[in-house]
Motif scaffolding. Structure first.
Motif, PDB file in Angstrom:
ATOM      1  N   ILE A  96       0.650  -1.337  -0.170  1.00 10.99           N
ATOM      2  CA  ILE A  96      -0.363  -0.541   0.068  1.00 10.99           C
ATOM      3  C   ILE A  96       0.932   1.613   0.273  1.00 10.99           C
ATOM      4  O   ILE A  96       1.944   1.699   1.099  1.00 10.99           O
ATOM      5  CB  ILE A  96      -1.021   0.112   0.923  1.00 10.99           C
ATOM      6  N   SER A 108      -5.901  -5.482   4.996  1.00 12.38           N
ATOM      7  CA  SER A 108      -7.287  -7.058   5.264  1.00 12.38           C
ATOM      8  C   SER A 108      -7.687  -6.920   4.759  1.00 12.38           C
ATOM      9  O   SER A 108      -7.888  -8.110   4.681  1.00 12.38           O
ATOM     10  CB  SER A 108      -7.714  -6.257   6.886  1.00 12.38           C
ATOM     11  N   LYS A 144      -4.790 -13.192   9.284  1.00 13.60           N
ATOM     12  CA  LYS A 144      -6.937 -12.981   9.218  1.00 13.60           C
ATOM     13  C   LYS A 144      -7.343 -14.152   7.722  1.00 13.60           C
ATOM     14  O   LYS A 144      -8.668 -14.494   8.306  1.00 13.60           O
ATOM     15  CB  LYS A 144      -7.550 -11.693   9.219  1.00 13.60           C
TER      16      LYS A 144
HETATM   17  C1  LIG Z   1       1.565  -3.829   5.544  1.00 13.43           C
HETATM   18  C2  LIG Z   1       0.338  -2.910   4.864  1.00 13.43           C
HETATM   19  C3  LIG Z   1      -0.337  -3.164   3.248  1.00 13.43           C
HETATM   20  C4  LIG Z   1      -0.398  -2.931   5.644  1.00 13.43           C
HETATM   21  O1  LIG Z   1      -1.646  -2.416   5.758  1.00 13.43           O
HETATM   22  P1  LIG Z   1      -2.809  -1.837   6.517  1.00 13.43           P
HETATM   23  O2  LIG Z   1      -4.236  -1.458   5.830  1.00 13.43           O
HETATM   24  O3  LIG Z   1      -1.998  -0.775   6.980  1.00 13.43           O
HETATM   25  O4  LIG Z   1      -3.104  -2.710   7.604  1.00 13.43           O
HETATM   26  P2  LIG Z   1      -3.772  -3.110   7.945  1.00 13.43           P
HETATM   27  O5  LIG Z   1      -5.695  -1.544   8.258  1.00 13.43           O
HETATM   28  O6  LIG Z   1      -4.962  -3.966   7.517  1.00 13.43           O
HETATM   29  O7  LIG Z   1      -4.433  -3.406   9.619  1.00 13.43           O
HETATM   30  C5  LIG Z   1      -3.759  -5.504   9.144  1.00 13.43           C
HETATM   31  C6  LIG Z   1      -3.742  -5.596  10.649  1.00 13.43           C
HETATM   32  O8  LIG Z   1      -2.455  -5.660  11.266  1.00 13.43           O
HETATM   33  C7  LIG Z   1      -2.935  -4.654  12.123  1.00 13.43           C
HETATM   34  N1  LIG Z   1      -1.856  -3.233  12.627  1.00 13.43           N
HETATM   35  C8  LIG Z   1      -1.636  -2.558  11.135  1.00 13.43           C
HETATM   36  N2  LIG Z   1      -0.939  -1.413  10.837  1.00 13.43           N
HETATM   37  C9  LIG Z   1      -0.064  -2.026  12.300  1.00 13.43           C
HETATM   38  C10 LIG Z   1       1.163  -1.308  13.407  1.00 13.43           C
HETATM   39  N3  LIG Z   1       1.549  -0.445  12.602  1.00 13.43           N
HETATM   40  N4  LIG Z   1       1.292  -2.000  14.224  1.00 13.43           N
HETATM   41  C11 LIG Z   1       0.378  -3.079  14.558  1.00 13.43           C
HETATM   42  N5  LIG Z   1      -0.454  -3.325  14.137  1.00 13.43           N
HETATM   43  C12 LIG Z   1      -0.559  -3.441  12.846  1.00 13.43           C
HETATM   44  C13 LIG Z   1      -4.455  -4.033  12.303  1.00 13.43           C
HETATM   45  O9  LIG Z   1      -4.465  -3.646  13.541  1.00 13.43           O
HETATM   46  C14 LIG Z   1      -5.425  -5.269  11.628  1.00 13.43           C
HETATM   47  O10 LIG Z   1      -5.023  -6.388  12.497  1.00 13.43           O
HETATM   48  P3  LIG Z   1      -6.412  -6.594  13.514  1.00 13.43           P
HETATM   49  O11 LIG Z   1      -7.189  -6.628  12.476  1.00 13.43           O
HETATM   50  O12 LIG Z   1      -5.912  -7.922  14.987  1.00 13.43           O
HETATM   51  O13 LIG Z   1      -7.132  -5.033  14.314  1.00 13.43           O
HETATM   52  C15 LIG Z   1       0.955  -1.595   4.515  1.00 13.43           C
HETATM   53  O14 LIG Z   1       1.204  -0.680   5.287  1.00 13.43           O
HETATM   54  C16 LIG Z   1       2.108  -1.006   3.812  1.00 13.43           C
HETATM   55  O15 LIG Z   1       2.146  -1.768   2.205  1.00 13.43           O
HETATM   56  N6  LIG Z   1       2.732  -0.993   3.357  1.00 13.43           N
HETATM   57  C17 LIG Z   1       4.250  -1.080   2.710  1.00 13.43           C
HETATM   58  C18 LIG Z   1       4.716  -1.689   1.848  1.00 13.43           C
HETATM   59  C19 LIG Z   1       4.216  -3.175   2.884  1.00 13.43           C
HETATM   60  O16 LIG Z   1       6.152  -3.259   3.676  1.00 13.43           O
HETATM   61  N7  LIG Z   1       4.452  -4.459   2.632  1.00 13.43           N
HETATM   62  C20 LIG Z   1       4.237  -5.383   2.881  1.00 13.43           C
HETATM   63  C21 LIG Z   1       5.385  -6.288   3.135  1.00 13.43           C
HETATM   64  S1  LIG Z   1       5.282  -8.227   3.076  1.00 13.43           S
END
Ligand SMILES: CC(C)(COP(=O)(O)OP(=O)(O)OC[C@H]1O[C@@H](n2cnc3c(N)ncnc32)[C@H](O)[C@@H]1OP(=O)(O)O)[C@@H](O)C(=O)NCCC(=O)NCCS
Lengths: 187, 218
Positions: A96, A108, A144
């Motif tokens: 993202i 998610s 999840k």
């Molecule tokens: C990693 C990434 C995909 C997460 O996307 P997001 O839309 O923020 O994730 P969500 O909001 O769906 O959260 C997913 C879960 O993680 C938790 N979470 C999200 N960010 C968190 C953080 N910084 N610290 C702890 N928990 C976190 C959420 O609470 C949720 O868990 P729950 O349903 O049990 O409450 C996004 O930050 C990203 O694309 N980062 C950059 C590229 C990357 O790292 N990609 C993945 C490489 S493997």
């Protein structure tokens, strides 16, 4: 290949990428907010190369790529890569780029939609992934939707003086939460 | 970079692959004994396709291929991938295949040790990783002797002989090399000195073009 349009909840939709998405994604990969667990924050393509990359990826039959749209706008991408059609196994990933939208459940929802398609339409029998362990948002979104950790690759990323381990995960059709199937598969 | 040079073991030698090796490669990749326990390098194909594959391999920037010889015979092949840019301080063993008729002669252990000496003692890598079919007993034993440790297990990843088998992920750290093999298994004898005294504060005077070769050779 590009994945088809799949409508989700909370304003999230997976849709085939556009050329503009292909130009935007690498720009996001240059931002420190996005690349803590992604690397190496350099690119080697111009806008013209993005078109060529899009053409190649669109024609490649070993991967499926979607744009993740949020409220109608591109927020990143997800997909299944290096698909082995004999073993019916592939590696999944999510990215993202809109870091202002982190923590709203977009990953998610995107992973839930992606995995439903992988099991219900592609007929894969297993998928796997690698995720930095402190990248909780990423592994939790995958967990999840049925992913479980099956290994730990030690000291994988080095960031700001710290070594970070990586999660190895895998998922199977039977680990997908049946009660969370998206509308497209509910009759 | 994409075709490997000579690495000498005790009973085996890793060397640059040639077109003459390809008929044997094609035979091994079509051998069920190999296919059941290892990830192959390409499916069986026409001789011309194999030549094309070798040509493509020479252009590869991310991996390198060797043939393995013993007693003057071609007995196997191995292929390695390098870690991602910009570090390139790790490697991944993509293939390591010995001809089934040459199994149980110690060639696998010998070639693997020589290869890892090259990776740690010559290339100065930090670590090497690989995946194995969980039922590949010989490869597991070689890895165990070298100093690999398991860090992951994918379930029911490979299908052979009517059933699934797990995938093991193994890792060998530089420290394991140093501890088990480093002292004995060096490619070159120690020089006794590490730097030229005074080389930092007194850089060599710039040679004129014609003189360069002579000076550097003295
Ligand atoms: C990693 C990434 C995909 C997460 O996307 P997001 O839309 O923020 O994730 P969500 O909001 O769906 O959260 C997913 C879960 O993680 C938790 N979470 C999200 N960010 C968190 C953080 N910084 N610290 C702890 N928990 C976190 C959420 O609470 C949720 O868990 P729950 O349903 O049990 O409450 C996004 O930050 C990203 O694309 N980062 C950059 C590229 C990357 O790292 N990609 C993945 C490489 S493997």
């Amino acid at each position: 290949m590009f994945g088809p349009r799949i409508a989700g909840e909370g304003g999230v939709e997976l849709r085939p990428p556009t050329l503009e998405d292909y130009r935007q994604n690498p720009r996001w990969m240059l931002l420190p907010e996005v690349t803590r667990f992604w690397g190496p924050r350099t690119i080697s393509e111009t806008d013209a190369d993005a078109e060529e990359r899009m053409r190649k990826e669109g024609a490649r039959d070993t991967s499926i790529v979607w744009t993740i749209a949020y409220a109608g706008e591109s927020a990143g991408f997800t997909g299944v890569f290096d698909i082995d059609w004999v073993r019916r196994d592939g590696e999944t990933g999510i990215f993202i780029g809109r870091h202002d939208l982190y923590g709203r459940g977009i990953a998610s929802e995107a992973v839930r939609l992606r995995m439903a398609y992988v099991w219900k339409e592609l007929g894969l029998r297993r998928t796997h992934n690698w995720i930095a362990l402190p990248n909780r948002g990423s592994w939790r979104a995958n967990q999840k939707a049925g992913y479980a950790q099956v290994g730990t690759y030690p000291r994988s990323f080095f960031r700001s003086g710290e070594w970070v381990d990586e999660w190895l995960g895998e998922a199977f059709p039977h680990t997908y939460p049946a009660d969370r199937l998206p509308d497209a598969w509910r009759r | 970079m994409a075709l490997g040079g000579v690495i000498r073991g005790t009973t085996t030698t890793l060397r640059t692959p040639t077109e003459e090796d390809l008929a044997a490669y094609a035979r091994w990749m079509a051998d069920l004994r190999v296919r059941r326990i290892a990830s192959i390098w390409h499916e069986p194909a026409m001789p011309d396709t194999w030549k094309e594959r070798l040509k493509e391999q020479t252009k590869e920037k991310d991996n390198v291929l060797w043939s393995i010889e013993a007693g003057g015979r071609l007995v196997g092949m191995t292929r390695l991938g390098w870690g991602w840019e910009p570090h390139r301080d790790s490697a991944h063993v993509d293939q390591f295949i010995l001809a089934p008729d040459e199994w149980r002669k110690g060639y696998g252990s010998d070639a693997a040790l020589a290869l890892h000496r090259y990776l740690f003692d010559y290339l100065d890598l930090r670590r090497v990783a690989l995946e194995l079919h969980a039922d590949n007993a010989a490869a597991r034993r070689i890895c165990e002797k070298l100093g690999y440790v398991e860090f992951g297990r994918g379930h029911e990843v490979y299908y052979r002989d009517g059933a699934h088998v797990d995938q093991l992920w193994l890792l060998m750290e530089r420290a394991a090399w140093d501890e088990r093999w480093g002292a004995e298994h060096r490619e070159y004898a120690p020089l006794g000195t590490r730097t030229v005294p005074g080389s930092v504060s007194h850089p060599k005077p710039q040679a004129k073009d014609g003189e360069r070769e002579e000076r550097e050779n003295t």
